[in-house]
Design an enzyme around this catalytic site. Structure first.
Site, PDB file in Angstrom:
ATOM      1  N   GLY A  76      -2.738   8.262  -4.290  1.00 49.63           N
ATOM      2  CA  GLY A  76      -2.071   9.466  -4.783  1.00 49.63           C
ATOM      3  C   GLY A  76      -0.824   9.820  -3.992  1.00 49.63           C
ATOM      4  N   ASP A  77      -0.064  10.744  -4.545  1.00 53.61           N
ATOM      5  CA  ASP A  77       1.081  11.387  -3.884  1.00 53.61           C
ATOM      6  C   ASP A  77       1.318  12.650  -4.713  1.00 53.61           C
ATOM      7  OD1 ASP A  77       3.304  10.683  -1.693  1.00 53.61           O
ATOM      8  OD2 ASP A  77       4.369  11.583  -3.366  1.00 53.61           O
TER       9      ASP A  77
ATOM     10  N   LYS B 196       0.853  -1.194   0.000  1.00 52.35           N
ATOM     11  CA  LYS B 196       0.000   0.000   0.000  1.00 52.35           C
ATOM     12  C   LYS B 196       0.874   1.222   0.000  1.00 52.35           C
ATOM     13  CE  LYS B 196      -3.921   2.132   0.238  1.00 52.35           C
ATOM     14  NZ  LYS B 196      -3.499   2.836  -1.008  1.00 52.35           N
TER      15      LYS B 196
ATOM     16  N   LYS C 293       5.360   1.718  -3.127  1.00 56.42           N
ATOM     17  CA  LYS C 293       5.273   3.067  -3.697  1.00 56.42           C
ATOM     18  C   LYS C 293       5.544   2.968  -5.184  1.00 56.42           C
ATOM     19  CE  LYS C 293       4.691   7.361  -2.271  1.00 56.42           C
ATOM     20  NZ  LYS C 293       4.012   7.871  -1.068  1.00 56.42           N
TER      21      LYS C 293
ATOM     22  N   THR D 282      -4.474  13.433   5.264  1.00 58.11           N
ATOM     23  CA  THR D 282      -3.051  13.603   5.577  1.00 58.11           C
ATOM     24  C   THR D 282      -2.827  14.907   6.336  1.00 58.11           C
ATOM     25  OG1 THR D 282      -2.567  12.424   3.535  1.00 58.11           O
ATOM     26  CG2 THR D 282      -0.731  13.519   4.625  1.00 58.11           C
TER      27      THR D 282
HETATM   28  P1  NDP Z   1       0.673  17.738  -4.373  1.00 57.96           P
HETATM   29  O1  NDP Z   1       1.148  17.369  -5.718  1.00 57.96           O
HETATM   30  O2  NDP Z   1      -0.781  17.916  -4.129  1.00 57.96           O
HETATM   31  O3  NDP Z   1       1.396  19.056  -3.881  1.00 57.96           O
HETATM   32  C1  NDP Z   1       2.778  19.130  -3.827  1.00 57.96           C
HETATM   33  C2  NDP Z   1       3.189  20.543  -3.416  1.00 57.96           C
HETATM   34  O4  NDP Z   1       4.582  20.537  -3.114  1.00 57.96           O
HETATM   35  C3  NDP Z   1       2.998  21.562  -4.529  1.00 57.96           C
HETATM   36  O5  NDP Z   1       2.747  22.809  -3.959  1.00 57.96           O
HETATM   37  C4  NDP Z   1       4.349  21.534  -5.226  1.00 57.96           C
HETATM   38  O6  NDP Z   1       4.664  22.711  -5.937  1.00 57.96           O
HETATM   39  C5  NDP Z   1       5.277  21.371  -4.048  1.00 57.96           C
HETATM   40  N1  NDP Z   1       6.488  20.676  -4.506  1.00 57.96           N
HETATM   41  C6  NDP Z   1       6.575  19.413  -4.956  1.00 57.96           C
HETATM   42  N2  NDP Z   1       7.837  19.112  -5.320  1.00 57.96           N
HETATM   43  C7  NDP Z   1       8.540  20.235  -5.079  1.00 57.96           C
HETATM   44  C8  NDP Z   1       9.885  20.553  -5.230  1.00 57.96           C
HETATM   45  N3  NDP Z   1      10.780  19.652  -5.702  1.00 57.96           N
HETATM   46  N4  NDP Z   1      10.296  21.804  -4.864  1.00 57.96           N
HETATM   47  C9  NDP Z   1       9.406  22.705  -4.393  1.00 57.96           C
HETATM   48  N5  NDP Z   1       8.092  22.453  -4.224  1.00 57.96           N
HETATM   49  C10 NDP Z   1       7.679  21.235  -4.551  1.00 57.96           C
HETATM   50  O7  NDP Z   1       1.276  16.611  -3.396  1.00 57.96           O
HETATM   51  P2  NDP Z   1       0.818  16.236  -1.916  1.00 57.96           P
HETATM   52  O8  NDP Z   1       0.337  17.439  -1.196  1.00 57.96           O
HETATM   53  O9  NDP Z   1      -0.036  15.032  -1.994  1.00 57.96           O
HETATM   54  O10 NDP Z   1       2.201  15.753  -1.287  1.00 57.96           O
HETATM   55  C11 NDP Z   1       3.073  16.613  -0.554  1.00 57.96           C
HETATM   56  C12 NDP Z   1       4.007  15.792   0.303  1.00 57.96           C
HETATM   57  O11 NDP Z   1       3.231  15.017   1.236  1.00 57.96           O
HETATM   58  C13 NDP Z   1       4.871  14.769  -0.426  1.00 57.96           C
HETATM   59  O12 NDP Z   1       6.109  14.654   0.252  1.00 57.96           O
HETATM   60  C14 NDP Z   1       4.093  13.480  -0.271  1.00 57.96           C
HETATM   61  O13 NDP Z   1       4.928  12.347  -0.383  1.00 57.96           O
HETATM   62  C15 NDP Z   1       3.569  13.647   1.146  1.00 57.96           C
HETATM   63  N6  NDP Z   1       2.421  12.843   1.513  1.00 57.96           N
HETATM   64  C16 NDP Z   1       1.279  12.866   0.788  1.00 57.96           C
HETATM   65  C17 NDP Z   1       0.176  12.124   1.173  1.00 57.96           C
HETATM   66  C18 NDP Z   1      -1.114  12.181   0.455  1.00 57.96           C
HETATM   67  O14 NDP Z   1      -2.058  11.559   0.933  1.00 57.96           O
HETATM   68  N7  NDP Z   1      -1.248  12.897  -0.643  1.00 57.96           N
HETATM   69  C19 NDP Z   1       0.248  11.245   2.345  1.00 57.96           C
HETATM   70  C20 NDP Z   1       1.478  11.350   3.095  1.00 57.96           C
HETATM   71  C21 NDP Z   1       2.515  12.116   2.664  1.00 57.96           C
HETATM   72  P3  NDP Z   1       4.745  22.676  -7.543  1.00 57.96           P
HETATM   73  O15 NDP Z   1       3.323  22.502  -7.996  1.00 57.96           O
HETATM   74  O16 NDP Z   1       5.354  23.970  -7.926  1.00 57.96           O
HETATM   75  O17 NDP Z   1       5.602  21.494  -7.912  1.00 57.96           O
HETATM   76  O1  2IT Z   2       2.961   8.887   1.514  1.00 62.97           O
HETATM   77  C1  2IT Z   2       1.817   8.427   1.706  1.00 62.97           C
HETATM   78  O2  2IT Z   2       1.518   7.884   2.767  1.00 62.97           O
HETATM   79  C2  2IT Z   2       0.819   8.599   0.644  1.00 62.97           C
HETATM   80  N1  2IT Z   2       1.114   9.206  -0.375  1.00 62.97           N
HETATM   81  C3  2IT Z   2      -0.548   7.997   0.799  1.00 62.97           C
HETATM   82  C4  2IT Z   2      -0.532   6.528   0.491  1.00 62.97           C
HETATM   83  C5  2IT Z   2      -1.885   5.858   0.414  1.00 62.97           C
HETATM   84  O3  2IT Z   2      -1.878   4.683   0.023  1.00 62.97           O
HETATM   85  O4  2IT Z   2      -2.905   6.460   0.753  1.00 62.97           O
END
Ligand code: NDP
Ligand code: 2IT
Length: 452
Positions: free
Chosen positions: A171-172, A96, A132, A216
């Site tokens: 998603g991520d 997952k 992942k 999250t």
């Molecule tokens: P999104 O794609 O929705 O948003 C990502 C954000 O981070 C955007 O604002 C993006 O800006 C910015 N960003 C991404 N890469 C870079 C970079 N290299 N430098 C600067 N800014 C950056 O992703 P999420 O919000 O889902 O994910 C954010 C973080 O949270 C990640 O680390 C992800 O692994 C983690 N995460 C997500 C979960 C989820 O359920 N979605 C669960 C647990 C953790 P820009 O558009 O300019 O690239």
């Molecule tokens: O980093 C993470 O935990 C996620 N992007 C969510 C993973 C999931 O299976 O909901």
């Protein structure tokens, strides 16, 4: 009996071997270091964990899939991207973990994320293994039709590796509700099955769980609140700095406001916005979720309270609470020093591994409460597991029920990390607590299931 120093020597040896066997994967090395460096006390205390091959198996993915993803843009030009799925560990349940679409994606990045996911998923207490995936595809500036064609091509290969009992992506970065919809449609078409539990993060009208989009960010704020409670404080009136402006950042800002704190920043790869009145969430959602625009547009439309700083470090903005919610290694030693100088009380990681090891060390030395991502951002995957449960039962729960479960899970994770850290002579060290507690659960299952 193995002593702590013998365990540490064995783990150091294994870490060198990991670097040697997985060249040019710095993010994976970093994630492995961060976990293995904290395991010596538990391996010394529990002789069964010193069994030859246990930790060696844990750091080697069960399966790694790399595939070609060809697709045509709106002008008919062919592009070739690379797709990945790393199925890291299934001792606790089906693999997952999310899919990331970002130009920086490579095997080492996916392996770091998959490795973290094993321990995170174990901490939720639910039956999910770690995996992942993703691609070096860049969705920025692509039309809906291009994103759809890419997702269809990606799934045309991925479908043979996943399934509700096998591997369940979500998603991520770069993968949200739109992409999950296209991916699910193609899976359904190829397999001719309505297999809702094969992906999570689906739309609420077709098998998705309420509160999954929020989970999250909400979960991270609940974790931060629990850390603050330990210090005898709550979130009321606290100023928060949040990075990112995607899924995690937006719902972090929403929950902070609900609990009386004020988030004054957000960012993307173009720079950051600071808004002294607090981020106007309706405006941010309109720009990011509807228009898919950049954060400078926020400052333009918001008026005099907000300004956009191109490039720049969002960590220069003084805050009580810091919730990094963009990407890995976004908060380094210099940033940590600035935050400490400005009186930060807690840092809680919404993103995966956003704080460099040197910065973590500095924050902990300064007495700042530090919540590592594998604990603090586990709310997303936890609600994904609740989505799977609803799918299996062919039912859907109310938002209130899901949020109540999420709150319990985050508080339990906080308590587990806190108590585990105390048990292993590292009071207040949530990194050690999270790593050891996650490890114990996975290691016990691996030992019970034999050498596979
Ligand atoms: P999104 O794609 O929705 O948003 C990502 C954000 O981070 C955007 O604002 C993006 O800006 C910015 N960003 C991404 N890469 C870079 C970079 N290299 N430098 C600067 N800014 C950056 O992703 P999420 O919000 O889902 O994910 C954010 C973080 O949270 C990640 O680390 C992800 O692994 C983690 N995460 C997500 C979960 C989820 O359920 N979605 C669960 C647990 C953790 P820009 O558009 O300019 O690239
Ligand atoms: O980093 C993470 O935990 C996620 N992007 C969510 C993973 C999931 O299976 O909901």
């Amino acid at each position: 009996m193995t002593t702590r120093s013998e365990s540490r020597t064995a783990l150091d040896h294994l870490l060198s071997e990991i670097e040697h066997r997985n060249p040019a994967q710095p993010e994976f090395h970093q994630a492995a270091h961060e976990v293995l460096e904290t395991l010596a006390p538990v391996i010394a205390a529990r002789p069964e964990y010193a069994e030859p091959g246990l930790v060696e198996r844990l750091v080697e993915p069960e399966r790694q899939v790399i595939f070609r993803v060809p697709w045509q843009d709106d002008q008919g030009r062919v592009h070739v991207n690379r797709g990945f799925r790393v199925e890291f560990n299934s001792a606790l349940g089906p693999y997952k973990g999310g899919l990331r679409f970002h130009p920086s994606v490579n095997l080492g990045v996916i392996k770091f994320l998959g490795f973290e996911q094993i321990f995170k998923n174990a901490l939720t207490g639910l039956g999910i293994g770690g995996g992942k995936g993703g691609s070096d595809f860049d969705p920025h500036g692509r039309s809906d039709a291009e994103v759809m064609r890419f997702c269809q091509s990606f799934m045309t290969e991925l479908y043979r590796h996943i399934g509700e009992h096998t591997d369940v992506p979500a998603g991520d970065i770069g993968v949200g509700g739109r992409e999950i919809g296209y991916l699910f449609g193609q899976y359904r078409r190829i397999t001719n099955r309505w297999e809702a539990g094969v992906l999570t993060g689906k739309g609420a009208g077709w098998g998705g769980s309420l509160i999954r989009p929020e989970a999250t960010g909400y979960g991270n704020v609940l974790f931060a609140a629990a850390m603050m409670r330990e210090r005898g404080e709550d979130l009321e009136g606290q100023t928060a700095v949040v990075s990112g402006s995607g899924n995690v950042a937006i719902y972090t800002i929403e929950k902070l406001a609900a609990l009386g704190a004020n988030a004054v920043t957000c960012s993307d790869s173009s720079g950051y916005v600071v808004d002294e009145k607090g981020i106007d969430l309706d405006l941010l959602k309109q720009i990011k979720e509807v228009e898919r625009g950049r954060v400078d547009v926020y400052a333009e439309r918001r008026g005099s309270s907000a300004r956009f700083v191109p490039g720049g470090s969002v960590w220069d903005v003084p805050a009580d609470l810091v919730l990094p919610s963009a990407t890995q290694n976004e908060l380094d030693e210099n940033a940590a020093a600035t935050l400490i100088r400005n009186g930060v009380k807690a840092v809680s990681e919404g993103a995966n591994m956003p704080t460099t090891p040197e910065a973590v060390h500095l924050l902990q030395q300064a007495g700042v409460a530090f919540g590592p991502g594998k604990a603090a951002n586990a709310g997303g995957v936890a609600v994904s597991a609740l989505e799977m449960a609803q799918n299996h039962a062919r039912t859907s729960w109310t938002a209130a029920r899901v949020e109540e479960e999420l709150t319990h899970i985050m508080n339990d994770i906080h308590t587990t990390c806190h108590e585990t850290a105390e048990r292993y002579d590292a009071p207040g060290d949530y990194v050690t607590g999270a790593n050891i507690a996650g490890f114990e659960r996975v290691a016990d299952a691996m030992l019970a299931q034999g050498v596979i």
